[in-house]
Design a protein around this motif. Structure first.
Motif, mmCIF file in Angstrom:
data_model
loop_
_atom_site.group_PDB
_atom_site.id
_atom_site.type_symbol
_atom_site.label_atom_id
_atom_site.label_comp_id
_atom_site.label_asym_id
_atom_site.label_seq_id
_atom_site.Cartn_x
_atom_site.Cartn_y
_atom_site.Cartn_z
ATOM 1 N N SER A 97 1.081 -1.146 0.352
ATOM 2 C CA SER A 97 0.317 -0.395 -0.070
ATOM 3 C C SER A 97 0.585 1.389 0.226
ATOM 4 C CB SER A 97 -1.479 0.097 1.372
ATOM 5 O OG SER A 97 -0.409 -0.369 1.929
ATOM 6 N N THR A 98 1.712 1.263 0.150
ATOM 7 C CA THR A 98 2.950 2.136 0.446
ATOM 8 C C THR A 98 4.606 1.825 -0.918
ATOM 9 O OG1 THR A 98 4.522 1.436 2.194
ATOM 10 C CG2 THR A 98 2.671 2.883 2.276
ATOM 11 N N PRO A 99 4.932 2.190 -1.645
ATOM 12 C CA PRO A 99 6.199 2.015 -2.559
ATOM 13 C C PRO A 99 7.154 1.020 -1.215
ATOM 14 C CG PRO A 99 5.437 4.248 -2.852
ATOM 15 C CD PRO A 99 5.189 4.002 -2.065
ATOM 16 N N TYR A 100 7.055 -0.075 -1.851
ATOM 17 C CA TYR A 100 8.168 -0.794 -1.838
ATOM 18 C C TYR A 100 7.547 -1.544 -0.308
ATOM 19 C CZ TYR A 100 10.506 0.744 -5.712
ATOM 20 O OH TYR A 100 10.947 1.095 -6.993
ATOM 21 N N CYS A 101 6.609 -1.433 -0.153
ATOM 22 C CA CYS A 101 5.722 -1.542 1.334
ATOM 23 C C CYS A 101 7.001 -1.071 2.598
ATOM 24 C CB CYS A 101 6.434 -3.385 1.079
ATOM 25 S SG CYS A 101 4.810 -3.983 0.176
ATOM 26 N N THR A 102 6.878 -0.190 2.479
ATOM 27 C CA THR A 102 7.864 0.410 4.074
ATOM 28 C C THR A 102 7.092 0.450 4.722
ATOM 29 O OG1 THR A 102 6.500 2.900 3.256
ATOM 30 C CG2 THR A 102 8.534 2.375 2.403
ATOM 31 N N GLY A 103 5.728 -0.161 5.135
ATOM 32 C CA GLY A 103 5.142 -1.043 6.085
ATOM 33 C C GLY A 103 5.616 -2.094 6.149
ATOM 34 N N GLY A 104 6.202 -2.952 5.578
ATOM 35 C CA GLY A 104 6.878 -3.644 5.846
ATOM 36 C C GLY A 104 5.345 -5.191 4.966
ATOM 37 N N SER A 105 5.279 -6.494 6.187
ATOM 38 C CA SER A 105 4.356 -7.389 5.415
ATOM 39 C C SER A 105 2.950 -7.520 5.832
ATOM 40 C CB SER A 105 4.858 -8.500 5.390
ATOM 41 O OG SER A 105 5.354 -8.458 7.253
ATOM 42 N N ALA A 106 3.233 -6.796 7.055
ATOM 43 C CA ALA A 106 1.330 -5.851 7.515
ATOM 44 C C ALA A 106 0.719 -5.340 6.266
ATOM 45 C CB ALA A 106 1.717 -5.325 8.674
ATOM 46 N N GLU A 107 1.427 -4.963 5.512
ATOM 47 C CA GLU A 107 0.961 -4.576 3.953
ATOM 48 C C GLU A 107 0.742 -5.226 3.261
ATOM 49 O OE1 GLU A 107 3.157 -1.081 2.061
ATOM 50 O OE2 GLU A 107 3.680 -0.270 4.610
ATOM 51 N N ASN A 108 0.275 -6.743 2.735
ATOM 52 C CA ASN A 108 0.217 -7.930 2.220
ATOM 53 C C ASN A 108 -0.898 -8.260 2.510
ATOM 54 O OD1 ASN A 108 3.749 -9.744 2.372
ATOM 55 N ND2 ASN A 108 2.894 -7.752 1.834
ATOM 56 N N ILE A 109 -1.833 -8.294 1.828
ATOM 57 C CA ILE A 109 -3.097 -9.170 1.731
ATOM 58 C C ILE A 109 -3.543 -10.216 0.622
ATOM 59 C CG2 ILE A 109 -5.295 -8.391 1.388
ATOM 60 C CD1 ILE A 109 -5.268 -5.232 2.896
ATOM 61 N N ASP A 110 -3.281 -11.119 1.168
ATOM 62 C CA ASP A 110 -3.362 -12.194 0.516
ATOM 63 C C ASP A 110 -2.279 -12.404 -0.449
ATOM 64 O OD1 ASP A 110 -4.650 -15.107 -0.592
ATOM 65 O OD2 ASP A 110 -6.584 -13.968 -1.922
ATOM 66 N N TRP A 111 -1.313 -12.246 -0.656
ATOM 67 C CA TRP A 111 0.029 -11.659 -1.090
ATOM 68 C C TRP A 111 0.142 -12.886 -1.509
ATOM 69 C CZ3 TRP A 111 1.668 -9.941 -5.047
ATOM 70 C CH2 TRP A 111 2.004 -9.849 -5.698
ATOM 71 N N ALA A 112 0.873 -13.388 -2.552
ATOM 72 C CA ALA A 112 1.306 -15.011 -3.205
ATOM 73 C C ALA A 112 2.517 -14.690 -2.961
ATOM 74 C CB ALA A 112 1.228 -14.415 -5.218
ATOM 75 N N LEU A 113 3.520 -13.679 -2.315
ATOM 76 C CA LEU A 113 4.827 -14.483 -2.027
ATOM 77 C C LEU A 113 5.496 -13.842 -0.168
ATOM 78 C CD1 LEU A 113 6.283 -11.853 -5.175
ATOM 79 C CD2 LEU A 113 6.518 -14.342 -4.919
ATOM 80 N N LYS A 114 5.590 -14.964 0.321
ATOM 81 C CA LYS A 114 6.650 -15.489 1.629
ATOM 82 C C LYS A 114 7.772 -14.584 1.542
ATOM 83 C CE LYS A 114 3.828 -19.669 1.793
ATOM 84 N NZ LYS A 114 2.599 -18.760 2.124
ATOM 85 N N PRO A 115 7.815 -13.641 2.726
ATOM 86 C CA PRO A 115 8.713 -13.140 3.650
ATOM 87 C C PRO A 115 9.775 -13.941 3.567
ATOM 88 C CG PRO A 115 7.454 -12.335 4.583
ATOM 89 C CD PRO A 115 6.552 -13.719 3.900
ATOM 90 N N ASN A 116 11.551 -13.186 3.575
ATOM 91 C CA ASN A 116 12.619 -13.908 3.490
ATOM 92 C C ASN A 116 13.174 -15.521 3.030
ATOM 93 O OD1 ASN A 116 13.583 -11.770 4.769
ATOM 94 N ND2 ASN A 116 11.790 -12.332 6.570
ATOM 95 N N THR A 117 12.141 -15.708 2.002
ATOM 96 C CA THR A 117 11.799 -17.231 0.800
ATOM 97 C C THR A 117 12.268 -16.920 0.121
ATOM 98 O OG1 THR A 117 9.528 -17.511 2.182
ATOM 99 C CG2 THR A 117 9.903 -18.818 0.510
ATOM 100 N N ASN A 118 12.746 -18.648 -0.695
ATOM 101 C CA ASN A 118 13.590 -17.718 -2.031
ATOM 102 C C ASN A 118 13.570 -19.074 -3.149
ATOM 103 O OD1 ASN A 118 16.661 -18.146 -3.460
ATOM 104 N ND2 ASN A 118 16.378 -21.031 -3.421
ATOM 105 N N TYR A 119 12.832 -18.219 -4.330
ATOM 106 C CA TYR A 119 12.321 -18.560 -5.165
ATOM 107 C C TYR A 119 12.526 -19.240 -6.396
ATOM 108 C CZ TYR A 119 7.807 -17.201 -2.813
ATOM 109 O OH TYR A 119 7.289 -17.049 -1.512
#
Length: 207
Positions: A97-119
């Protein structure tokens, strides 16, 4: 000797308890996919693939796009198998909801990617690691697909905020942002918008 017997009995009991609980840690999945550790016990290698099928902007929201991913013939687990989400914004899904998620993963809603994960790609080639906010920092370590000049619907701006989404992936009389699959910079998620009446592929992310 009595103390040794008590020690052996205790060790046996603990071993049985551990084995009985292995099903909760997706042991079978770990054995079939070495390096993919579920349950938060270490780094994970989750896959991203590009669909074989193409669709116009009417995807049925994010949930409809997820269904397309699951049923696609490019699904490395076989069509209809596994758990997958489309890498799109809009239609009930939000990365930032802010550029590059300055508020962290709390901005994610039903998001496809997980934090700190290798893809990785289905063939194991590394795409990149997400940061604590659940987004990639460009450039990627590797491109998502070798398909030259091929596009996917994303609905994402280059800073991971929501861009044009074909009115939440419900109409053709609008525009939607798309990414180019053989780019390793922000163009991977935001190359240029296109009219929603055209057909594009999707990025699908393992959950």
């Amino acid at each position: 000797m009595r103390i040794l017997g008590i020690f052996r009995a205790t060790a046996f009991t603990l071993a049985i308890f551990f084995i009985a609980g292995c099903s909760n840690n997706n042991l079978l999945d770990q054995l079939q996919n070495p390096g993919q550790i579920s349950g938060g016990f270490g780094p994970r290698n989750l896959r991203i693939f590009v669909t074989n099928t193409v669709n116009n902007g009417i995807l049925g929201g994010a949930a409809g796009a997820d269904t397309i991913c699951l049923a696609d013939t490019a699904n490395p687990m076989g069509a209809g198998n596994g758990s997958w989400k489309a890498l799109i914004a809009g239609g009930g899904r939000l990365a930032c909801s802010t550029p590059y998620c300055t508020g962290g993963s709390a901005e994610n809603i039903d998001w496809a990617l997980k934090p700190n994960t290798n893809y990785v790609r289905p063939n194991g080639l590394v795409i990149g690691n997400t940061n604590p906010a659940g987004i990639f920092v460009f450039p990627l370590s590797g491109i998502i697909s070798d398909l030259a000049t091929t596009f996917v619907w994303t609905g994402l701006a280059g800073d991971w905020m929501t861009g044009s989404t074909c009115s939440g992936w419900t109409v053709t009389a609008s525009s939607g942002d798309r990414g180019q699959v053989d780019k390793n910079d922000a163009q991977a998620i935001n190359f240029a918008p296109d009219t929603c009446g055209t057909s594009q592929r999707l990025y699908c992310v393992e959950q």
